[in-house]
Enzyme design. Structure first.
Site, PDB file in Angstrom:
ATOM      1  N   TRP A   1       0.822  -1.216   0.000  1.00 59.93           N
ATOM      2  CA  TRP A   1       0.000   0.000   0.000  1.00 59.93           C
ATOM      3  C   TRP A   1       0.853   1.263   0.000  1.00 59.93           C
ATOM      4  O   TRP A   1       0.371   2.342  -0.318  1.00 59.93           O
ATOM      5  CB  TRP A   1      -0.903   0.002   1.231  1.00 59.93           C
ATOM      6  CG  TRP A   1      -0.149   0.269   2.513  1.00 59.93           C
ATOM      7  CD1 TRP A   1       0.942  -0.396   2.987  1.00 59.93           C
ATOM      8  CD2 TRP A   1      -0.425   1.299   3.468  1.00 59.93           C
ATOM      9  NE1 TRP A   1       1.357   0.128   4.183  1.00 59.93           N
ATOM     10  CE2 TRP A   1       0.535   1.167   4.508  1.00 59.93           C
ATOM     11  CE3 TRP A   1      -1.386   2.306   3.554  1.00 59.93           C
ATOM     12  CZ2 TRP A   1       0.547   2.021   5.619  1.00 59.93           C
ATOM     13  CZ3 TRP A   1      -1.366   3.141   4.665  1.00 59.93           C
ATOM     14  CH2 TRP A   1      -0.409   3.003   5.675  1.00 59.93           C
ATOM     15  N   ASP A   2       2.127   1.112   0.384  1.00 59.30           N
ATOM     16  CA  ASP A   2       3.031   2.257   0.491  1.00 59.30           C
ATOM     17  C   ASP A   2       2.985   3.126  -0.754  1.00 59.30           C
ATOM     18  O   ASP A   2       2.987   4.357  -0.685  1.00 59.30           O
ATOM     19  CB  ASP A   2       4.483   1.801   0.633  1.00 59.30           C
ATOM     20  CG  ASP A   2       4.701   0.753   1.686  1.00 59.30           C
ATOM     21  OD1 ASP A   2       3.751   0.049   2.026  1.00 59.30           O
ATOM     22  OD2 ASP A   2       5.845   0.645   2.141  1.00 59.30           O
TER      23      ASP A   2
ATOM     24  N   GLU B   1       0.636  -2.109  12.670  1.00 54.95           N
ATOM     25  CA  GLU B   1       0.741  -3.569  12.784  1.00 54.95           C
ATOM     26  C   GLU B   1       1.039  -4.030  14.204  1.00 54.95           C
ATOM     27  O   GLU B   1       1.250  -5.223  14.427  1.00 54.95           O
ATOM     28  CB  GLU B   1       1.794  -4.088  11.798  1.00 54.95           C
ATOM     29  CG  GLU B   1       1.400  -3.805  10.366  1.00 54.95           C
ATOM     30  CD  GLU B   1       2.464  -4.193   9.353  1.00 54.95           C
ATOM     31  OE1 GLU B   1       3.601  -4.489   9.778  1.00 54.95           O
ATOM     32  OE2 GLU B   1       2.161  -4.190   8.148  1.00 54.95           O
TER      33      GLU B   1
ATOM     34  N   LYS C   1       3.092   0.929  16.213  1.00 52.36           N
ATOM     35  CA  LYS C   1       4.220   0.940  15.283  1.00 52.36           C
ATOM     36  C   LYS C   1       4.158   2.233  14.483  1.00 52.36           C
ATOM     37  O   LYS C   1       5.153   2.900  14.268  1.00 52.36           O
ATOM     38  CB  LYS C   1       4.108  -0.285  14.370  1.00 52.36           C
ATOM     39  CG  LYS C   1       5.337  -0.600  13.555  1.00 52.36           C
ATOM     40  CD  LYS C   1       5.135  -1.961  12.858  1.00 52.36           C
ATOM     41  CE  LYS C   1       6.270  -2.279  11.891  1.00 52.36           C
ATOM     42  NZ  LYS C   1       5.900  -3.372  10.969  1.00 52.36           N
ATOM     43  N   GLN C   2       2.973   2.563  14.035  1.00 54.71           N
ATOM     44  CA  GLN C   2       2.730   3.860  13.409  1.00 54.71           C
ATOM     45  C   GLN C   2       1.292   4.219  13.755  1.00 54.71           C
ATOM     46  O   GLN C   2       0.484   3.337  14.025  1.00 54.71           O
ATOM     47  CB  GLN C   2       2.917   3.813  11.904  1.00 54.71           C
ATOM     48  CG  GLN C   2       1.958   2.857  11.200  1.00 54.71           C
ATOM     49  CD  GLN C   2       2.217   2.753   9.724  1.00 54.71           C
ATOM     50  OE1 GLN C   2       2.644   1.730   9.227  1.00 54.71           O
ATOM     51  NE2 GLN C   2       1.932   3.827   9.010  1.00 54.71           N
TER      52      GLN C   2
END
Lengths: 830, 830
Positions: A383-384, A512, A624-625
């Site tokens: 998806w980045d 995640e 994580k983000q």
């Protein structure tokens, strides 16, 4: 940010890498961080990539040459199988290495790691698009030679790389110098690359590439003639084919002889020169790669010859000129200037140059997570690309964005099949893939990230809005919007809680460190936009493309009820909200979790994913983000300024930044809500992520998405640019310590330069006719006639950064815990 | 039950398997279901197991000989690695096959699948503990012979198996008959077993065994002398060693010669007989197996010789007599009689016989999920033993229960290490293991089942309460209770919701169709009992074992604060409860899920786990087995009759029964709440699960836990026996269609026979002095002096079974959905 990696003022050793706004220079050879420098000095064009290995082919962390999408397949063996688990592993192949030019003086090879180097300089020039090296070597026999080499992968010629190698004897008598131009099949050879892969068994890192076993490249052809050498292969399991041909020329006044040979895995073209002092020897090696899903390699070799014959006619110098011209145009439409900040300026340009290298000629392929600079993440597309990289392309090189989106369109059938496997209607794009099939072997942080459907739809809408390319939408891309909308409508379900709301259960958001949850806020916000976007697209088609509209209706067997269901689902989508904290819980149960004691987690336990079992991490509020913060950016018009601040204040202290995708987004929202220093800190930890190897894995390749995010942080964070449903707005946040910031935006075909100063913005049309932009609430129409200068209000300004609050429920460092945590109140949307 | 497999009145072909209360007889050879019959006719003693392969060693689905705990290890390769994932795979080894006795008439081998059989009968006698076969064969040359064979694995001699093979020529002239007694290493040979394993690649079934690759059994010794043959091996990776010796004797009036040879993987002892009509030839083969974690195999062979020399002295017949004596005693203390139900009686006895075969001589080992009848689940030990099998052992053969619990005690250190890896204090037992290390490669349905700690603690408390064996508790077992209590106190956390409650997040309950959830009701109920049990045990020690108490305190470094924390956590444990429905949600979010449309899920999509991706299954309210219902059984004194009925009514229609652990528990609670017919239906689908191959995988071995559950269903379900914290209660639920039910219970050393009739129960002390039992609220003390007869009230009686209600939120078969579902109200305990 208190949890991020500490970043000293200038994280780079300037005695080795001096500041230069247009190039990255290395002034001292250092064998201790070859992996990183091979990545930093890689060259590529989005189709072909070559790591910055030394010309002589030794002393490497990982020899690497990659063709976007050229992969091998293998059967994924799950330690415990289950229905629908990913089956086809896909790994980018290390294609034949044509970088090698070995030199022998008096039969002694040059080996940089032990060589007596009287001078050493290597530099990657961002305007030339060339990697230069300049070395003065005193050989073991005491002879001094100067070696100057160049290497480029052409932006203008997709299949071409050109290298030159110039040797001059500096003193003494004549001496024999051998220069051997080689091509090696390293994928199936014994080299450092494989040694490292084999070693992975012990110190595992899931972010690396899977090792392939057995012979991958099956030889089909090899020959040498007329100064050319050729290799042809078919990948054993995927059946993909490759041809590579190198063309060699020498220019010297010295006497020389020429020899060549070739076998299945190696070609050599050797010049034996009797060198005299001061008489240069220049060897030029032009290399062409062609690949295919199955065309015979012989045919691909013929295509290489076509490319190389053109180069022979025009000469190598012409190719270096075309490279410069191509890059001049690139910088003309893409450059970002930070006034009076040369260190940052250099880093920003290196980053933007990487974006060109990762995307320019990708064309029918996606954008791998590491570009073509390493085999990390196996060369997969995530998806980045859509969320982090496409904005840069959409607003500066829309044609590249279109290519990337068309690539997803070609994968739509595979996504439909995957949806069936997952028991869903519509299409479900794979979390990671090269060939369109799901390759993620850990579904909780892979297949469960259904949000990829909405991310692709988001990038597509953004592209169409920014470019006005409704043709693409009407002819092809609408299918993506419809099929992803269908997936959401089918995946979610209705629940009556007094109020009738639409819920999406059992999915994983971008963060995640929490998986398989209900009503992930990011997912639901993006799914809502996806549903609305599909409806808007159909409405637009109905109005402007009646014929295509009819076709779509028939082709996709649309039903009116579907459309009304999408509308209802979007309007009644559950967006978790907590009244007491005034924030959006990351998912329906997020606030019920225990809090991770991040300030007291020692550095050697970071990143968490390498030191704690997933079950442990998932049980806590630790990120994580930050999902929610990303939603505030991508769908910012859905949230108030107060909500943004409250959410940022809540999530920022919980965010580890263990993902490189984290810092750029934190920077953008920190800018928006007013944490200026924090935004700058985050920006610095993003812009230097590879240059200073902040995540200690730059050796596996550049962090392409983080790099895309750097552009976003500049333009959307400090520049304050937004584009919600085609309304272009600017609300700048120029940091106090910066004098100015300039960037370009191509909006509906018009390129506008934005020059920011404190309290003032100037808009200039550089190309095209005019553009409509809302500047801090005032819509202006800037035309080619003259620039517009506008005063800017003071941006919001908060001091410091969000505190790690002693929130109830935290497990303290001494093992005791506070005995309370916040209750969760999930409110349906008003 | 509407979702269970339909079960015709008698699911067994009685023309082939006639009814006989004390044996299972097969009257016709059928090669089409060899896998199933090999399982059904397997013999074993809990240490050694032999599948019911034909003597002649051909025509098999899977040749199998297993030693409990004799395993090979291998490195688990995860398709995507993460910290703390299980590393050491463990697979039970197919040890050398000593069952083989080949016969050749006129050099023609007997091959049952093609043989002209004039008579065939095979029977497993539950009182004799012997597998008999009686065959009359007309050979291709037209000669008729009768072959009668016996095979037993001795209960009295742990390391011994005895076989006899009797051949009589029935007509014609003398003929040469060769009888070849063999031992084969099939694990490393080419046989059907491996063919099937290799085929697993395609039609996967996660419930089967992992295939080992490469040579497993490394030869260390082989010889033949004095009528004996020997093989010795060391398992390649685990280092475990094995010795096996067979001793051969012949008894005949016919002339014969004797030959022997041996190599690394095969021994042969051949009798060449010149057979005359009517003169029988009897060959006896006594086999001994000894295994070790590392003792040289030569030493193990010596141990085999000791065993076999004893047999030589006493003779084989003596061993068959001892077998009968052992089983007489077993049935004396374990038999369950259903009056006038011969089909069920036969099935029940076959089931109970399997329990003896799976457990009797396990001793230092656990109880594998398939006993020793197949390699399914790789020979691993799960929670099944503690929850489903140990009650039978505890109340009928307490010494066997003690052995099984001591086995867990020996694994405590490994469990402590695993806890550290999972970032927890105390001990965390592995979800599946042979050697004590976690072997579950899919953590969501493996490691996440933390409840195994509480299950072991439960079985331990049950054993101590039932036997009064507080010595075991004081000297060893208390460590298990303390370390598991520690794990729970550390795993959970406190939350203030107005009321202060203790929560356990991120765990999976027994129902594997929902994973990694918060406050799984089963887990929390069992953890609470675990915490209380640890406190009670320490209190008991303090009172009765002051010296041991002191030692425990020091050895485990106990702290007073810990104990008070356990107490607080137990008392304030969050037990999810839904006010509106009056039920306990399976977990905190269970009721928020969409409902699976089970009535409209076609049969070919069952079991769900083989046809839907886990993400799909997890998203719905649908159960593999009903967690909550199991909690109502194991901790029934914590719930009211109304709660039990409401829960059963809610969960029963959602339960697929895809796990064989499901039916027995549904039967017990159906009995308790009054669904008599339903209880009987469930019971039948449990008691015939292997005999009628209801789950279509009996070929992989018997379902040991389901079999244990059959005893529970009889004694606790229909018999109404409960034992909460050492209070023995009876509240019978004799089905109307049964005339009577009798079973035995050994309580604190006294064996009581319970004879149930309608409206009446008779309690008789068969051994020991007296026992105190509460019968429907009246406590009685039954003594050896005389039986007690008591009247019984009518049990509750509900007609039919819980309906699949058209619950709001169900996705209908036509794809449309109802637009509402129930809200969840989680209430802390009062």
């Amino acid at each position: 940010m208190s949890h991020g990696r500490a970043l000293v003022d200038d994280p780079i050793d300037r005695s080795r890498f001096p500041v230069d706004e247009w190039q990255l220079t290395e002034t001292r050879y250092d064998g201790s961080d070859l992996g990183v420098t091979e990545t930093l000095f890689a060259v590529g064009n989005g189709y072909l990539g070559m790591r910055g290995n030394v010309e002589e082919g030794r002393d490497s962390y990982a020899h690497g040459t990659f063709i976007n999408g050229f992969h091998e397949t293998w059967r994924i063996r799950h330690a415990e199988e289950a229905y629908g688990f990913a089956r086809v592993g896909q790994t980018i192949v290390n294609v034949p290495d044509a970088k090698v030019i070995r030199i022998y003086i008096d039969d002694e090879p040059l080996l940089l790691s032990v060589a007596d180097l009287r001078h050493y300089e290597r530099r990657l020039d961002f305007r030339e698009g060339v990697l230069y090296r300049d070395v003065e070597w005193q050989s073991p026999s005491g002879r001094r030679v100067r070696i100057r080499s160049k290497r480029m992968v052409s932006f203008a010629e997709r299949h071409l790389a050109v290298m030159t190698y110039e040797v001059t004897l500096l003193d003494g008598d004549d001496v024999p110098i051998n220069i051997s131009c080689q091509m090696l099949n390293r994928q199936d050879g014994q080299d450092e690359y494989h040694v490292r892969d084999a070693a992975m068994g012990e110190g595992f890192d899931p972010r690396r590439s899977e090792a392939l076993t057995g012979r991958v490249l099956v030889p089909e052809d090899h020959w040498h003639r007329d100064g050319m050498s050729a290799l042809g292969y078919r990948a054993h399991s995927s059946g993909m084919t490759i041809g590579v041909v190198s063309d060699h020329t020498i220019d010297t006044e010295n006497p020389y002889q020429e020899f060549a040979d070739s076998d299945e895995d190696l070609t050599r073209h050797v010049y034996r020169v009797q060198a005299r002092v001061g008489v240069p020897i220049t060897v030029t090696k032009a290399v062409s790669y062609h690949t295919s899903r199955g065309v015979p390699s012989r045919e691909l070799i013929d295509r290489c010859l076509m490319t190389l014959e053109r180069v022979r006619e025009g000469g190598a110098d012409a190719e270096f000129r075309r490279q410069r011209e191509w890059l001049d145009a690139f910088w003309e439409r893409s450059d970002v200037v930070i006034e009076d900040q040369p260190e940052l300026q250099q880093a920003v340009r290196w980053n933007l140059f990487q974006l060109a290298q990762a995307t320019a000629r990708a064309e029918g392929n996606g954008i791998p997570a590491k570009g073509l600079t390493g085999s990390g993440y196996s060369g997969h597309y995530f998806w980045d690309s859509e969320v982090y990289i496409l904005p840069f392309l959409t607003y500066t090189s829309p044609q590249f964005a279109r290519n990337a989106l068309r690539f997803r369109y070609t994968m739509l059938d595979a996504a439909r099949e995957r949806a069936v496997e997952l028991n869903q209607e519509g299409a479900l794009f794979p979390w990671r893939t090269i060939n369109g099939q799901e390759a993620s072997a850990y579904y909780a942080a892979g297949t469960a990230q259904y949000h990829i459907d909405a991310d692709i739809a988001h990038a597509l809408r953004q592209y169409v809005n920014a470019t006005g390319d409704t043709d693409f939408l009407a002819r092809e891309a609408v299918d993506i919007l419809v099929e992803t909308a269908r997936m959401w409508a089918d995946l979610g379900f209705w629940r009556e809680n007094g109020d009738n709301t639409f819920h999406i259960h059992g999915v994983t958001g971008p963060d995640e460190y929490t998986t398989v949850v209900n009503d992930n806020m990011f997912t639901n916000v993006m799914a809502r936009a996806n549903l609305r976007g599909a409806l808007r697209a159909l409405k637009l088609l109905k109005r402007d493309y009646p014929a295509e509209y009819e076709q779509v209706w028939r082709r996709l067997r649309l039903r009116e009820e579907e459309l009304s269901e999408w509308h209802r689902a979007a309007e009644r989508m559950c967006i978790p909200y907590d009244e007491r904290l005034g924030i959006h819980p990351q998912d329906a149960q997020f606030l019920e979790k225990e809090l991770w004691d991040l300030p007291n987690t020692p550095a050697e336990k970071r990143p968490l994913l390498l030191h704690y079992h997933p079950l442990v991490i998932y049980r806590f509020q630790v990120l994580k983000q930050a999902d929610v913060v990303l939603a505030l950016f991508l769908q910012g018009d859905e949230f108030t300024a107060e909500e943004k601040l409250a959410n940022f204040d809540y999530y920022d202290p919980l965010t580890t930044g263990d993902s490189t995708l984290s810092a750029v987004v934190q920077s953008i929202i920190a800018s928006e809500v007013g944490y200026q220093e924090l935004a700058l800190d985050y920006f610095r930890s993003a812009v230097f992520v590879d240059l200073a190897d902040l995540h200690r894995n730059a050796s596996d390749g550049v962090h392409t998405a983080s790099i895309g995010g750097v552009w976003n942080a500049l333009v959307c964070g400090f520049g304050g640019f937004r584009d919600y449903v085609g309304n272009f707005t600017l609300d700048p946040r120029l940091p106090e310590v910066w004098k100015g910031l300039s960037f370009k935006l191509t909006l509906e075909g018009t390129r506008v330069r934005v020059d920011l100063k404190h309290g003032q913005v100037t808009l200039t049309v550089e190309e095209g006719s005019s553009a409509r932009i809302d500047v801090c609430g005032n819509e202006v129409n800037v035309t080619a006639d003259e620039p517009i200068v506008m005063e800017l209000p003071d941006p919001p300004r908060l001091i410091g950064s969000p505190e790690v609050r002693d929130i109830e429920g935290t497990r303290r460092a001494d093992g005791t815990r506070m005995t309370a945590t916040v209750p969760t109140l999930i409110e349906p949307p008003a």
